[in-house]
Design a protein around this motif. Sequence first.
Motif, PDB file in Angstrom:
ATOM      1  N   GLY A 117      -5.911   1.214   1.942  1.00 45.70           N
ATOM      2  CA  GLY A 117      -5.220   2.489   2.107  1.00 45.70           C
ATOM      3  C   GLY A 117      -4.064   2.408   3.085  1.00 45.70           C
ATOM      4  O   GLY A 117      -3.664   3.401   3.666  1.00 45.70           O
ATOM      5  N   GLN A 163      -3.156   5.356  -2.897  1.00 47.54           N
ATOM      6  CA  GLN A 163      -3.369   4.941  -1.503  1.00 47.54           C
ATOM      7  C   GLN A 163      -4.405   5.820  -0.810  1.00 47.54           C
ATOM      8  O   GLN A 163      -5.298   5.318  -0.128  1.00 47.54           O
ATOM      9  N   ARG A 202      -8.398   1.931  10.889  1.00 50.76           N
ATOM     10  CA  ARG A 202      -9.461   2.684  10.217  1.00 50.76           C
ATOM     11  C   ARG A 202     -10.570   3.031  11.194  1.00 50.76           C
ATOM     12  O   ARG A 202     -11.117   4.128  11.161  1.00 50.76           O
ATOM     13  N   MET A 225     -13.107   4.224   4.060  1.00 48.74           N
ATOM     14  CA  MET A 225     -13.721   4.956   5.176  1.00 48.74           C
ATOM     15  C   MET A 225     -15.181   5.298   4.859  1.00 48.74           C
ATOM     16  O   MET A 225     -16.040   5.225   5.735  1.00 48.74           O
ATOM     17  N   CYS A 285       0.825  -1.211   0.000  1.00 44.23           N
ATOM     18  CA  CYS A 285       0.000   0.000   0.000  1.00 44.23           C
ATOM     19  C   CYS A 285       0.861   1.265   0.000  1.00 44.23           C
ATOM     20  O   CYS A 285       0.518   2.254  -0.649  1.00 44.23           O
ATOM     21  N   CYS A 340      -7.927   5.074  -1.979  1.00 42.11           N
ATOM     22  CA  CYS A 340      -8.361   3.781  -1.449  1.00 42.11           C
ATOM     23  C   CYS A 340      -8.821   3.931  -0.004  1.00 42.11           C
ATOM     24  O   CYS A 340      -9.869   3.397   0.381  1.00 42.11           O
ATOM     25  N   LEU A 341      -8.054   4.655   0.780  1.00 40.41           N
ATOM     26  CA  LEU A 341      -8.426   4.871   2.177  1.00 40.41           C
ATOM     27  C   LEU A 341      -9.723   5.661   2.275  1.00 40.41           C
ATOM     28  O   LEU A 341     -10.616   5.309   3.055  1.00 40.41           O
ATOM     29  N   ASP A 342      -9.853   6.708   1.473  1.00 36.47           N
ATOM     30  CA  ASP A 342     -11.096   7.492   1.468  1.00 36.47           C
ATOM     31  C   ASP A 342     -12.292   6.606   1.127  1.00 36.47           C
ATOM     32  O   ASP A 342     -13.356   6.702   1.748  1.00 36.47           O
ATOM     33  N   LEU A 348      -4.028   0.814   5.956  1.00 38.74           N
ATOM     34  CA  LEU A 348      -4.443   0.739   7.358  1.00 38.74           C
ATOM     35  C   LEU A 348      -5.189  -0.565   7.645  1.00 38.74           C
ATOM     36  O   LEU A 348      -5.926  -1.077   6.800  1.00 38.74           O
TER      37      LEU A 348
END
Length: 94
Positions: free
Chosen positions: A65, A41, A72, A49, A35, A44-46, A67
């Motif tokens: 992302g 990245q 998260r 979430m 990641c 992906c995290l957004d 995590l």
Amino acid sequence: MKSLAWGDRAACLDRAPELFYPTTRAGELVAIAICRTCPVQAKCLDYAMAVEDGYTTNGRHGIFGGLTPRERHARAPQSPPAVDGEGASGDVIP
């Protein structure tokens, strides 16, 4: 389902999906390392979430992302406690 065009540039695209659902800390570190090289990245995290909004720690799975599910959950806005299997609104999550 809405297309995730940014996903076409993801570092995980050509990796086995199960790599990102590790069962050990060593496995988590391998996925997180991939990641960290990913040009999307943050997107992906957004995405993770947003999709997981209202989920409890046990409702979150996989590395997204960079995590872990627990990380998260710790970053998620605080909402009323949800029962596992239910969203914050009480809706059952399949």
